[in-house]
Design a protein around this motif. Structure first.
Motif, mmCIF file in Angstrom:
data_model
loop_
_atom_site.group_PDB
_atom_site.id
_atom_site.type_symbol
_atom_site.label_atom_id
_atom_site.label_comp_id
_atom_site.label_asym_id
_atom_site.label_seq_id
_atom_site.Cartn_x
_atom_site.Cartn_y
_atom_site.Cartn_z
ATOM 1 N N GLU A 14 113.834 -39.521 54.533
ATOM 2 C CA GLU A 14 114.390 -39.782 55.857
ATOM 3 C C GLU A 14 114.707 -41.261 56.078
ATOM 4 O O GLU A 14 114.535 -41.790 57.166
ATOM 5 C CB GLU A 14 113.449 -39.305 56.965
ATOM 6 C CG GLU A 14 113.179 -37.816 56.983
ATOM 7 C CD GLU A 14 112.275 -37.449 58.129
ATOM 8 O OE1 GLU A 14 112.640 -37.702 59.282
ATOM 9 O OE2 GLU A 14 111.185 -36.926 57.854
ATOM 10 N N ASP A 15 115.158 -41.945 55.056
ATOM 11 C CA ASP A 15 115.487 -43.370 55.127
ATOM 12 C C ASP A 15 114.275 -44.258 55.357
ATOM 13 O O ASP A 15 114.425 -45.425 55.703
ATOM 14 C CB ASP A 15 116.553 -43.641 56.193
ATOM 15 C CG ASP A 15 117.863 -42.951 55.892
ATOM 16 O OD1 ASP A 15 118.193 -42.812 54.694
ATOM 17 O OD2 ASP A 15 118.546 -42.552 56.835
ATOM 18 N N PHE A 16 113.088 -43.722 55.212
ATOM 19 C CA PHE A 16 111.893 -44.547 55.301
ATOM 20 C C PHE A 16 111.660 -45.204 53.949
ATOM 21 O O PHE A 16 111.898 -44.602 52.906
ATOM 22 C CB PHE A 16 110.657 -43.696 55.655
ATOM 23 C CG PHE A 16 110.533 -43.384 57.117
ATOM 24 C CD1 PHE A 16 109.796 -44.205 57.949
ATOM 25 C CD2 PHE A 16 111.145 -42.266 57.656
ATOM 26 C CE1 PHE A 16 109.672 -43.922 59.298
ATOM 27 C CE2 PHE A 16 111.025 -41.975 59.000
ATOM 28 C CZ PHE A 16 110.283 -42.805 59.834
ATOM 29 N N GLU A 17 111.187 -46.434 53.978
ATOM 30 C CA GLU A 17 110.809 -47.142 52.760
ATOM 31 C C GLU A 17 109.297 -47.258 52.723
ATOM 32 O O GLU A 17 108.667 -47.607 53.721
ATOM 33 C CB GLU A 17 111.435 -48.540 52.740
ATOM 34 C CG GLU A 17 112.938 -48.516 52.667
ATOM 35 C CD GLU A 17 113.526 -49.922 52.621
ATOM 36 O OE1 GLU A 17 112.797 -50.880 52.291
ATOM 37 O OE2 GLU A 17 114.720 -50.049 52.938
ATOM 38 N N THR A 18 108.721 -46.968 51.579
ATOM 39 C CA THR A 18 107.279 -47.023 51.419
ATOM 40 C C THR A 18 106.780 -48.458 51.570
ATOM 41 O O THR A 18 107.328 -49.378 50.971
ATOM 42 C CB THR A 18 106.884 -46.473 50.036
ATOM 43 O OG1 THR A 18 107.311 -45.119 49.954
ATOM 44 C CG2 THR A 18 105.386 -46.551 49.808
ATOM 45 N N CYS A 19 105.758 -48.631 52.382
ATOM 46 C CA CYS A 19 105.138 -49.951 52.601
ATOM 47 C C CYS A 19 103.817 -50.062 51.849
ATOM 48 O O CYS A 19 103.303 -51.152 51.685
ATOM 49 C CB CYS A 19 104.870 -50.176 54.083
ATOM 50 S SG CYS A 19 106.325 -50.175 55.127
ATOM 51 N N GLY A 20 103.238 -48.939 51.456
ATOM 52 C CA GLY A 20 101.945 -48.946 50.782
ATOM 53 C C GLY A 20 100.993 -47.991 51.452
ATOM 54 O O GLY A 20 101.410 -47.010 52.070
#
Length: 188
Positions: A14-20
């Motif tokens: 969903e266009d989210f980028e993993t931050c950790g």
């Protein structure tokens, strides 16, 4: 560890980028058109009960012990699955904020429960406070079977005032994970 990796992969959609991850919670973010502040998504799988966790997320309209940085909550209007409150917060490193927020609780499908919240700007600003410009998000609880529950917390906030995103985003990320962890049993 496998569950955290799966949650991190899921959070990247969903266009989210993993931050950790923090304390077993997968963290992802995405840009919000027209805003310098990102929307965060926090996910966690744990043992628990959907209704118990959803009820805790919806709350009872009262200030609960240990709520991070919330100083005041006053109920304006309330029904079984909807509530409007006036709230004051004192986040770290910025001036105290206030806002009016509407919460609704729904059950989108069997075995799930969702609490949505959105701020409104329909109360006079009280002296010494900055009006929060925008707050919107949700908590979603989905039964997975075997007593396991998937928790998801999404939040987008513009704190108002003259704050640059780089000043508040680290605190927002930490605080979002803290809110989700409060809803999950520690044994998860």
């Amino acid at each position: 560890m496998v569950s955290v990796l799966l949650l991190l992969l899921f959070a990247a959609g969903e266009d989210f980028e993993t931050c950790g991850e923090r304390d077993g919670i997968a963290i992802a973010s995405r840009k919000v058109p027209g805003s310098g502040f990102v929307e965060y998504r926090f996910t966690l799988e744990t043992q628990g009960d959907v209704e118990t966790m959803c009820s805790a997320a919806f709350g009872n309209g009262k200030l609960e012990p240990g709520e991070p940085h919330v100083n005041l909550r006053e109920v304006i209007k309330e029904s079984l699955n909807a509530r409007v409150t006036y709230e004051q917060i004192a986040p770290p490193m910025i001036s105290p904020r206030d806002y009016v927020v509407s919460r609704t609780r729904t059950r989108p499908s069997p075995g799930s429960c969702r609490v949505d919240f959105v701020s409104a700007d329909d109360a006079p600003v009280r002296p010494g406070l900055v009006r929060l410009k925008h707050l919107q998000g949700s908590f979603l609880f989905q039964a997975l079977g075997g007593g396991r529950v998937r928790l998801e917390h999404r939040i987008h906030m513009d704190p108002g005032g003259a704050l640059a995103p780089f000043v508040v985003e680290p605190s927002r990320e930490r605080l979002g994970a803290e809110w989700l962890r409060r809803l999950a049993p520690r044994s998860g």
